[in-house]
Scaffold this motif. Structure first.
Motif, PDB file in Angstrom:
ATOM      1  N   GLU A   1      -0.920   4.687  -0.151  1.00  0.00           N
ATOM      2  CA  GLU A   1      -1.658   4.953   1.077  1.00  0.00           C
ATOM      3  C   GLU A   1      -0.717   5.234   2.245  1.00  0.00           C
ATOM      4  OE1 GLU A   1      -2.131   2.357  -0.967  1.00  0.00           O
ATOM      5  OE2 GLU A   1      -4.246   1.819  -1.101  1.00  0.00           O
ATOM      6  N   MET A   2       0.381   4.475   2.301  1.00  0.00           N
ATOM      7  CA  MET A   2       1.355   4.682   3.373  1.00  0.00           C
ATOM      8  C   MET A   2       1.972   6.071   3.265  1.00  0.00           C
ATOM      9  SD  MET A   2       3.247   0.985   3.550  1.00  0.00           S
ATOM     10  CE  MET A   2       4.205   1.367   5.017  1.00  0.00           C
TER      11      MET A   2
ATOM     12  N   LYS B   1      -0.016   3.200  15.334  1.00  0.00           N
ATOM     13  CA  LYS B   1      -1.292   3.658  14.779  1.00  0.00           C
ATOM     14  C   LYS B   1      -1.169   3.785  13.255  1.00  0.00           C
ATOM     15  CE  LYS B   1      -4.658   7.451  15.307  1.00  0.00           C
ATOM     16  NZ  LYS B   1      -5.502   6.902  14.323  1.00  0.00           N
ATOM     17  N   TRP B   2      -0.011   4.246  12.797  1.00  0.00           N
ATOM     18  CA  TRP B   2       0.222   4.418  11.364  1.00  0.00           C
ATOM     19  C   TRP B   2      -0.052   3.132  10.592  1.00  0.00           C
ATOM     20  CZ3 TRP B   2       5.235   3.425   8.528  1.00  0.00           C
ATOM     21  CH2 TRP B   2       5.198   3.904   7.216  1.00  0.00           C
TER      22      TRP B   2
ATOM     23  N   ASP C   1      -3.802   1.641  11.239  1.00  0.00           N
ATOM     24  CA  ASP C   1      -4.835   2.343  10.476  1.00  0.00           C
ATOM     25  C   ASP C   1      -4.839   1.934   9.005  1.00  0.00           C
ATOM     26  OD1 ASP C   1      -5.635   3.637  12.768  1.00  0.00           O
ATOM     27  OD2 ASP C   1      -4.842   5.609  12.185  1.00  0.00           O
ATOM     28  N   LEU C   2      -3.709   1.502   8.506  1.00  0.00           N
ATOM     29  CA  LEU C   2      -3.599   1.053   7.116  1.00  0.00           C
ATOM     30  C   LEU C   2      -3.970  -0.420   6.946  1.00  0.00           C
ATOM     31  CD1 LEU C   2      -0.311   2.943   6.256  1.00  0.00           C
ATOM     32  CD2 LEU C   2      -2.543   3.348   5.208  1.00  0.00           C
TER      33      LEU C   2
ATOM     34  N   LYS D   1       0.848  -1.187   0.000  1.00  0.00           N
ATOM     35  CA  LYS D   1       0.000   0.000   0.000  1.00  0.00           C
ATOM     36  C   LYS D   1       0.883   1.236   0.000  1.00  0.00           C
ATOM     37  CE  LYS D   1      -4.026  -1.914   2.309  1.00  0.00           C
ATOM     38  NZ  LYS D   1      -4.998  -1.686   3.389  1.00  0.00           N
TER      39      LYS D   1
ATOM     40  N   GLU E   1       0.511  13.134   6.041  1.00  0.00           N
ATOM     41  CA  GLU E   1      -0.483  13.754   6.925  1.00  0.00           C
ATOM     42  C   GLU E   1       0.044  13.845   8.351  1.00  0.00           C
ATOM     43  OE1 GLU E   1      -4.786  12.420   8.540  1.00  0.00           O
ATOM     44  OE2 GLU E   1      -4.571  12.421   6.347  1.00  0.00           O
ATOM     45  N   LYS E   2       0.725  12.802   8.813  1.00  0.00           N
ATOM     46  CA  LYS E   2       1.286  12.785  10.171  1.00  0.00           C
ATOM     47  C   LYS E   2       2.437  13.784  10.322  1.00  0.00           C
ATOM     48  CE  LYS E   2       1.563   8.733  12.509  1.00  0.00           C
ATOM     49  NZ  LYS E   2       0.715   9.162  13.546  1.00  0.00           N
TER      50      LYS E   2
ATOM     51  N   SER F   1      -0.617   8.814   4.197  1.00  0.00           N
ATOM     52  CA  SER F   1      -0.838   8.804   5.638  1.00  0.00           C
ATOM     53  C   SER F   1       0.348   9.400   6.392  1.00  0.00           C
ATOM     54  CB  SER F   1      -1.086   7.363   6.099  1.00  0.00           C
ATOM     55  OG  SER F   1      -1.170   7.289   7.491  1.00  0.00           O
ATOM     56  N   LEU F   2       1.556   9.055   5.957  1.00  0.00           N
ATOM     57  CA  LEU F   2       2.752   9.578   6.622  1.00  0.00           C
ATOM     58  C   LEU F   2       2.896  11.083   6.390  1.00  0.00           C
ATOM     59  CD1 LEU F   2       5.131   8.931   8.401  1.00  0.00           C
ATOM     60  CD2 LEU F   2       6.423   8.275   6.371  1.00  0.00           C
TER      61      LEU F   2
END
Length: 168
Positions: free
Chosen positions: A46-47, A132-133, A136-137, A43, A53-54, A50-51
């Motif tokens: 997506e990873m 959580k990273w 959540d994925l 992914k 965003e963090k 998401s990263l």
């Protein structure tokens, strides 16, 4: 005649490969991820989203996920020195720890919180399997560790990204 065609094709493939590799990563912290065997989890987009965003806008990050476990590829990625952060199976993390090619994380995290990443009384990596990273994925594979390689171009920015990964 066919030998010349094959030779020409090989030369062209090498040139294309070299050109594709020019410029290197365009982010502050390229993250290379290789999950354990039998844990297919590709992914990458997506990873990365998401990263990002963090972490926020700075430092910039890119995530490269190897589609399969391959020890030779892992060794090449480590040797190339282009990645600022690695996420690899615990077994490979342990195997490379004896070579002490990782940056100490003692100034970033508490050793007592991450005993799995301590080698010779120095914290070199942190377990990210249950972060959580990754949760959540939807990651449900084997144990993986994150570390900053000795050859990372910006060690402080790499540590900053790792802190974001470890946030709850």
């Amino acid at each position: 005649m066919w030998k010349k065609k094959i030779s020409l094709a090989l030369v062209l493939m090498m040139v294309v490969g070299l050109l594709a590799g020019c410029g290197g990563p365009k982010s502050d912290v390229p993250v290379f991820v290789m999950f354990p065997e039998n844990s297919p989890f590709n992914k990458s987009e997506e990873m990365e989203a998401s990263l990002k965003e963090k972490v926020g806008e700075q430092p910039t990050v890119e995530v490269f996920v190897s589609p399969m476990f391959n020890m030779d590829k892992l060794i090449v990625e480590l040797a190339a020195g282009e990645n600022g952060l690695f996420v690899v199976p615990k077994q490979q993390f342990d195997a490379f720890a004896s070579q002490e090619g990782y940056i100490s994380l003692d100034d970033t995290f508490k050793k007592a919180d991450y005993p799995a990443g301590v080698y010779k009384d120095v914290l070199y990596g942190v377990p990210v399997t249950n972060t959580k990273w990754l949760k959540d994925l939807g990651y449900k594979g084997g144990e993986v560790m994150a570390f900053v390689p000795f050859r990372a171009k910006d060690k402080e920015k790499s540590k900053q990204v790792l802190k974001a990964i470890m946030e709850k």
